[in-house]
Design an enzyme around this catalytic site. Sequence first.
Site, short mmCIF file in Angstrom:
data_model
loop_
_atom_site.label_atom_id
_atom_site.label_comp_id
_atom_site.label_asym_id
_atom_site.label_seq_id
_atom_site.Cartn_x
_atom_site.Cartn_y
_atom_site.Cartn_z
N SER A 238 0.83 -1.20 0.00
CA SER A 238 0.00 0.00 0.00
C SER A 238 0.86 1.25 0.00
O SER A 238 1.66 1.46 -0.89
CB SER A 238 -0.94 -0.02 1.20
OG SER A 238 -1.78 -1.12 1.14
N ASP A 463 -8.97 -4.65 -5.50
CA ASP A 463 -8.41 -4.04 -4.30
C ASP A 463 -9.19 -2.77 -3.98
O ASP A 463 -9.28 -1.87 -4.82
CB ASP A 463 -6.93 -3.71 -4.53
CG ASP A 463 -6.21 -3.30 -3.26
OD1 ASP A 463 -6.79 -2.55 -2.46
OD2 ASP A 463 -5.04 -3.71 -3.09
N HIS A 491 -7.26 -6.27 -0.11
CA HIS A 491 -6.19 -5.29 -0.22
C HIS A 491 -4.83 -5.98 -0.16
O HIS A 491 -4.50 -6.62 0.84
CB HIS A 491 -6.32 -4.28 0.92
CG HIS A 491 -5.33 -3.17 0.85
ND1 HIS A 491 -4.95 -2.58 -0.33
CD2 HIS A 491 -4.62 -2.55 1.82
CE1 HIS A 491 -4.06 -1.64 -0.08
NE2 HIS A 491 -3.84 -1.61 1.22
#
Length: 524
Positions: A238, A463, A491
């Site tokens: 991320s 995602d 995710h």
Amino acid sequence: MLATTPPFEARWRSHLRTRRWAALVAALALPLTGCSVLSPGPEPSGLDSESAAPLPEDKADLKPFYEQQLKWGDCPTGPGECAQLKVPVDWSKPKGETMKIGVYRAKATGDSAGSLVVNPGGPGGSGMDYAAAADQIVSSEVRRHFDIVGFDPRGVGVSEPIDCLTDPELDDFLGQDPTPDDTAERKEAVSIAKDFAKKCEERVGTELQHVSTKDAAQDMDALRAVLGDAKLNYLGKSYGTYLGTLYAENFPKNVGRMVLDGAVPPDVSTLEFDKGQAKGFDDATTAWAKDCVSQTCPLGSNVEEVTGSVQDLLKELDEKPISGSGGLRLTEGWATMGIAQAMYDEAQWWTLTKAIVSAQEGDGGGLMSLAMQYAMRDPSGGYSSNLMESFRVISCADRQPTTSVEDWSEYAAKIKDVAPILGGSFGWQSSLCAVWPTQAEEEPHEVSAKGADPILVVGTTNDPATPYRWAKRLDDQLADSTLLTYEGEGHTAYRRGSDCVDKAVDNYWLTGELPKREDRTCSS
């Protein structure tokens, strides 16, 4: 930069830093599907970790930081070893004030070929906590060959932590109305943002100007050198992909085997980012609704009824909060946070369904529990991490929106247009950066990292937090990279249940080989 986004890597975030080692490990131990054991030989091929990359002559004043010796000792959590890395507060003034960065190392279970530095996301996620779960975040074969190292970026965790608000003040801040829909409510939202910024400036001081991701990337290069690694081997998830990408931009020749999972390309504008995430969470909410309808769903017989029930509940909570838990009422702000928490991992979808049913009946305890996981708040009212504050401060240090706070209603409307379910709450959250007291470090820009070793970018098609198109976009920009696609929900992808993804990533770290074209798409 990422001021409007829910914090990343939700599986580990909800566990307390203190008295929580066993719980952290248990939570991260997701069921995996029989990953093949790789046998690359006594150590991964092609790695040279005997000496760190030499410091350029014009950077001689940085030697005290690049050549320091870490003093490793016991850690307050986890069985690894901890140390403090000394860095300048301002890297352009290395003879000025200094600060200490917390570092955690889980030594390789076999003969170490060097370090693998990890970052779980955020901004504001603790790399130390993430590395403490080394046995879960990477495979046993990678553990055998690499020391797993995590650091708390400046302003985070134990690294000169940012603390702008008291715990009760933070309760109020997080529970505020995320969808101000009249003049009085919008005026109050602006006032709350200005108050947060003012208290950060007063309580944090000069450090507020030096907590950007670019600063953290410079810290990471010093860490690489001090660890004795010629090149940085890295796992970023991320926001951690943004940190890794800025590192590759500024230190391309020091890039080793870098995995960027759940990509955030640096050229994404603030509005584009907010739209992308809002739509991602709306899409995830729709996927949850479809899953509910495919079973016996108590919220409706079709997707529109289920998503409509969410919108209706949020509207009702906007007008009148209900009983929650942890000494708090469930407001629209807290409820939105609880819904977002469940979207990070489909394993929490049924928990969300039950929580919404309970909230419809006047009991907000279930949704409040999910929201407190998100915020890392315990029922007694304490926060085990400064994530909720550092997340916002680092975001604003990275990039400020160009829209003035007075024009924010129009900005928020643009986001709601693309994400009608949850988008209304995303727009106003980023207004904080419009009143921020310091200048942002970066402007949106493309990054090629020319000269870096090949980079592996990983993207998940559904995602919610980092849309798949961003992974494709970053892969297109990087001078030398390969995109690994996971067709599924949730995710990020590595160590989330796909044997195909895990094997490709592990093989890259252990041998330096990127997946062949026919092996670059993995199905759920």
